[in-house]
Design a protein around this motif. Structure first.
Motif, PDB file in Angstrom:
ATOM      1  N   LYS A 278       0.842  -1.199   0.000  1.00 26.49           N
ATOM      2  CA  LYS A 278       0.000   0.000   0.000  1.00 26.49           C
ATOM      3  C   LYS A 278       0.878   1.249   0.000  1.00 26.49           C
ATOM      4  CE  LYS A 278      -3.999  -0.307   2.106  1.00 26.49           C
ATOM      5  NZ  LYS A 278      -5.035  -0.375   3.146  1.00 26.49           N
ATOM      6  N   PRO A 279       1.504   1.555  -1.132  1.00 23.71           N
ATOM      7  CA  PRO A 279       2.326   2.772  -1.177  1.00 23.71           C
ATOM      8  C   PRO A 279       1.446   4.008  -1.049  1.00 23.71           C
ATOM      9  CG  PRO A 279       2.092   1.824  -3.369  1.00 23.71           C
ATOM     10  CD  PRO A 279       1.451   0.859  -2.406  1.00 23.71           C
ATOM     11  N   GLU A 280       2.056   5.115  -0.631  1.00 27.29           N
ATOM     12  CA  GLU A 280       1.323   6.367  -0.460  1.00 27.29           C
ATOM     13  C   GLU A 280       2.093   7.508  -1.096  1.00 27.29           C
ATOM     14  OE1 GLU A 280       0.233   7.177   3.577  1.00 27.29           O
ATOM     15  OE2 GLU A 280      -0.471   5.139   3.919  1.00 27.29           O
ATOM     16  N   GLY A 281       1.346   8.508  -1.541  1.00 29.38           N
ATOM     17  CA  GLY A 281       1.965   9.724  -2.077  1.00 29.38           C
ATOM     18  C   GLY A 281       2.434   9.565  -3.501  1.00 29.38           C
ATOM     19  N   ARG A 282       3.737   9.701  -3.679  1.00 27.79           N
ATOM     20  CA  ARG A 282       4.337   9.700  -5.009  1.00 27.79           C
ATOM     21  C   ARG A 282       5.165   8.439  -5.221  1.00 27.79           C
ATOM     22  NH1 ARG A 282       4.920  15.062  -6.983  1.00 27.79           N
ATOM     23  NH2 ARG A 282       6.839  14.494  -8.048  1.00 27.79           N
ATOM     24  N   ILE A 283       5.004   7.854  -6.394  1.00 22.08           N
ATOM     25  CA  ILE A 283       5.913   6.778  -6.787  1.00 22.08           C
ATOM     26  C   ILE A 283       6.808   7.369  -7.866  1.00 22.08           C
ATOM     27  CG2 ILE A 283       6.185   4.442  -7.682  1.00 22.08           C
ATOM     28  CD1 ILE A 283       3.518   3.709  -6.595  1.00 22.08           C
ATOM     29  N   ASP A 284       7.855   8.008  -7.376  1.00 17.88           N
ATOM     30  CA  ASP A 284       8.868   8.603  -8.235  1.00 17.88           C
ATOM     31  C   ASP A 284      10.180   7.892  -7.928  1.00 17.88           C
ATOM     32  OD1 ASP A 284       9.356   9.591  -5.692  1.00 17.88           O
ATOM     33  OD2 ASP A 284       8.912  11.666  -6.191  1.00 17.88           O
ATOM     34  N   LEU A 285      11.305   8.543  -8.106  1.00 21.87           N
ATOM     35  CA  LEU A 285      12.589   7.879  -7.854  1.00 21.87           C
ATOM     36  C   LEU A 285      12.673   7.364  -6.421  1.00 21.87           C
ATOM     37  CD1 LEU A 285      15.314   7.069  -8.995  1.00 21.87           C
ATOM     38  CD2 LEU A 285      16.195   9.299  -8.323  1.00 21.87           C
ATOM     39  N   ALA A 286      12.360   8.215  -5.454  1.00 24.00           N
ATOM     40  CA  ALA A 286      12.438   7.812  -4.042  1.00 24.00           C
ATOM     41  C   ALA A 286      11.333   6.824  -3.679  1.00 24.00           C
ATOM     42  CB  ALA A 286      12.369   9.037  -3.141  1.00 24.00           C
ATOM     43  N   GLY A 287      10.102   7.147  -4.021  1.00 26.54           N
ATOM     44  CA  GLY A 287       8.976   6.275  -3.696  1.00 26.54           C
ATOM     45  C   GLY A 287       9.069   4.934  -4.408  1.00 26.54           C
ATOM     46  N   GLY A 288       9.570   4.951  -5.645  1.00 28.87           N
ATOM     47  CA  GLY A 288       9.754   3.709  -6.393  1.00 28.87           C
ATOM     48  C   GLY A 288      10.811   2.821  -5.758  1.00 28.87           C
ATOM     49  N   ALA A 289      11.867   3.448  -5.244  1.00 32.43           N
ATOM     50  CA  ALA A 289      12.928   2.686  -4.579  1.00 32.43           C
ATOM     51  C   ALA A 289      12.396   2.013  -3.313  1.00 32.43           C
ATOM     52  CB  ALA A 289      14.106   3.597  -4.241  1.00 32.43           C
ATOM     53  N   VAL A 290      11.579   2.736  -2.564  1.00 36.89           N
ATOM     54  CA  VAL A 290      10.982   2.172  -1.348  1.00 36.89           C
ATOM     55  C   VAL A 290      10.075   0.991  -1.704  1.00 36.89           C
ATOM     56  CG1 VAL A 290       9.366   2.633   0.546  1.00 36.89           C
ATOM     57  CG2 VAL A 290      11.135   4.306  -0.022  1.00 36.89           C
ATOM     58  N   LEU A 291       9.239   1.159  -2.730  1.00 39.03           N
ATOM     59  CA  LEU A 291       8.354   0.078  -3.152  1.00 39.03           C
ATOM     60  C   LEU A 291       9.164  -1.130  -3.623  1.00 39.03           C
ATOM     61  CD1 LEU A 291       5.520  -1.023  -3.693  1.00 39.03           C
ATOM     62  CD2 LEU A 291       5.585   0.151  -5.917  1.00 39.03           C
ATOM     63  N   SER A 292      10.211  -0.893  -4.388  1.00 35.15           N
ATOM     64  CA  SER A 292      11.066  -1.987  -4.862  1.00 35.15           C
ATOM     65  C   SER A 292      11.708  -2.734  -3.697  1.00 35.15           C
ATOM     66  CB  SER A 292      12.157  -1.454  -5.796  1.00 35.15           C
ATOM     67  OG  SER A 292      11.608  -1.044  -7.013  1.00 35.15           O
ATOM     68  N   GLU A 293      12.169  -1.990  -2.689  1.00 39.40           N
ATOM     69  CA  GLU A 293      12.774  -2.614  -1.504  1.00 39.40           C
ATOM     70  C   GLU A 293      11.765  -3.491  -0.775  1.00 39.40           C
ATOM     71  OE1 GLU A 293      14.379   0.495   0.940  1.00 39.40           O
ATOM     72  OE2 GLU A 293      15.808   1.121  -0.612  1.00 39.40           O
ATOM     73  N   ARG A 294      10.546  -2.988  -0.639  1.00 39.05           N
ATOM     74  CA  ARG A 294       9.499  -3.754   0.052  1.00 39.05           C
ATOM     75  C   ARG A 294       9.155  -5.025  -0.716  1.00 39.05           C
ATOM     76  NH1 ARG A 294       5.912   1.330   2.084  1.00 39.05           N
ATOM     77  NH2 ARG A 294       7.314   1.904   3.773  1.00 39.05           N
ATOM     78  N   MET A 295       9.087  -4.928  -2.037  1.00 40.02           N
ATOM     79  CA  MET A 295       8.791  -6.119  -2.837  1.00 40.02           C
ATOM     80  C   MET A 295       9.948  -7.110  -2.783  1.00 40.02           C
ATOM     81  SD  MET A 295       6.555  -4.920  -6.134  1.00 40.02           S
ATOM     82  CE  MET A 295       7.430  -3.453  -6.609  1.00 40.02           C
ATOM     83  N   ALA A 296      11.175  -6.605  -2.781  1.00 44.81           N
ATOM     84  CA  ALA A 296      12.351  -7.475  -2.723  1.00 44.81           C
ATOM     85  C   ALA A 296      12.460  -8.184  -1.373  1.00 44.81           C
ATOM     86  CB  ALA A 296      13.619  -6.671  -3.003  1.00 44.81           C
ATOM     87  N   ALA A 297      11.887  -7.589  -0.330  1.00 40.96           N
ATOM     88  CA  ALA A 297      11.958  -8.176   1.010  1.00 40.96           C
ATOM     89  C   ALA A 297      11.006  -9.356   1.181  1.00 40.96           C
ATOM     90  CB  ALA A 297      11.657  -7.112   2.064  1.00 40.96           C
ATOM     91  N   VAL A 298      10.047  -9.492   0.278  1.00 37.53           N
ATOM     92  CA  VAL A 298       9.083 -10.589   0.371  1.00 37.53           C
ATOM     93  C   VAL A 298       9.718 -11.865  -0.163  1.00 37.53           C
ATOM     94  CG1 VAL A 298       6.879 -11.468  -0.515  1.00 37.53           C
ATOM     95  CG2 VAL A 298       7.106  -9.068   0.133  1.00 37.53           C
ATOM     96  N   VAL A 299       9.589 -12.922   0.615  1.00 34.00           N
ATOM     97  CA  VAL A 299      10.066 -14.227   0.152  1.00 34.00           C
ATOM     98  C   VAL A 299       8.940 -14.823  -0.687  1.00 34.00           C
ATOM     99  CG1 VAL A 299      10.849 -16.517   0.838  1.00 34.00           C
ATOM    100  CG2 VAL A 299      11.465 -14.512   2.226  1.00 34.00           C
ATOM    101  N   PRO A 300       9.152 -14.864  -2.005  1.00 33.09           N
ATOM    102  CA  PRO A 300       8.062 -15.333  -2.863  1.00 33.09           C
ATOM    103  C   PRO A 300       7.812 -16.830  -2.721  1.00 33.09           C
ATOM    104  CG  PRO A 300      10.014 -14.818  -4.168  1.00 33.09           C
ATOM    105  CD  PRO A 300      10.330 -14.481  -2.747  1.00 33.09           C
ATOM    106  N   GLU A 301       6.544 -17.170  -2.720  1.00 33.98           N
ATOM    107  CA  GLU A 301       6.129 -18.569  -2.725  1.00 33.98           C
ATOM    108  C   GLU A 301       5.218 -18.751  -3.915  1.00 33.98           C
ATOM    109  OE1 GLU A 301       4.295 -19.639   0.962  1.00 33.98           O
ATOM    110  OE2 GLU A 301       5.852 -18.656   2.139  1.00 33.98           O
ATOM    111  N   ARG A 302       5.315 -19.891  -4.546  1.00 36.79           N
ATOM    112  CA  ARG A 302       4.466 -20.152  -5.713  1.00 36.79           C
ATOM    113  C   ARG A 302       3.009 -19.893  -5.399  1.00 36.79           C
ATOM    114  NH1 ARG A 302       6.223 -21.443 -10.073  1.00 36.79           N
ATOM    115  NH2 ARG A 302       4.965 -22.629 -11.478  1.00 36.79           N
TER     116      ARG A 302
END
Length: 117
Positions: free
Chosen positions: A13-37
């Protein structure tokens, strides 16, 4: 990809702007998830009022990562300014986009929700 009757939902649930900074935060959060099929990754954009090309990169990277892991990534509650960016770049045909969070689960009976803040 089909959602199995029992699947784990990972909600971003990102908030505000998904720009360089906001995109980096979202990418970090997605990368932190251990994906399961068969996980369902939902990016709820209800509180995002701006997205630029850097933000698009983070969404595309997330989609690629999810697909490579056998997960499904969808967008919901996309606000008009963000939808316009997706339409202009023709990424609205690449992403599964739902009007509301509840619309995603019209065929899913049982799910486990994991919220990533």
């Amino acid at each position: 990809m089909t959602i199995t009757p029992k699947c784990q939902v990972v909600l971003f649930k990102p908030e505000g702007r998904i720009d360089l900074a906001g995109g980096a935060v979202l990418s970090e959060r997605m990368a932190a998830v251990v994906p399961e099929r068969n996980q369902l990754w939902v990016i709820d954009l209800a509180k995002v009022d701006f997205m630029d090309s850097s933000g698009l990169v983070s969404l595309v990277k997330g989609l690629k990562s999810a697909r490579q892991s056998g997960c499904r990534l969808v967008l919901c509650n996309v606000q008009a300014p963000v939808r316009l960016v997706l339409e202009l770049t023709q990424l609205d045909s690449v992403f599964e986009i739902f009007n509301a969070y509840e619309d995603i689960f019209t065929v899913v009976e049982e799910r486990t929700l994991v919220t990533v803040d």
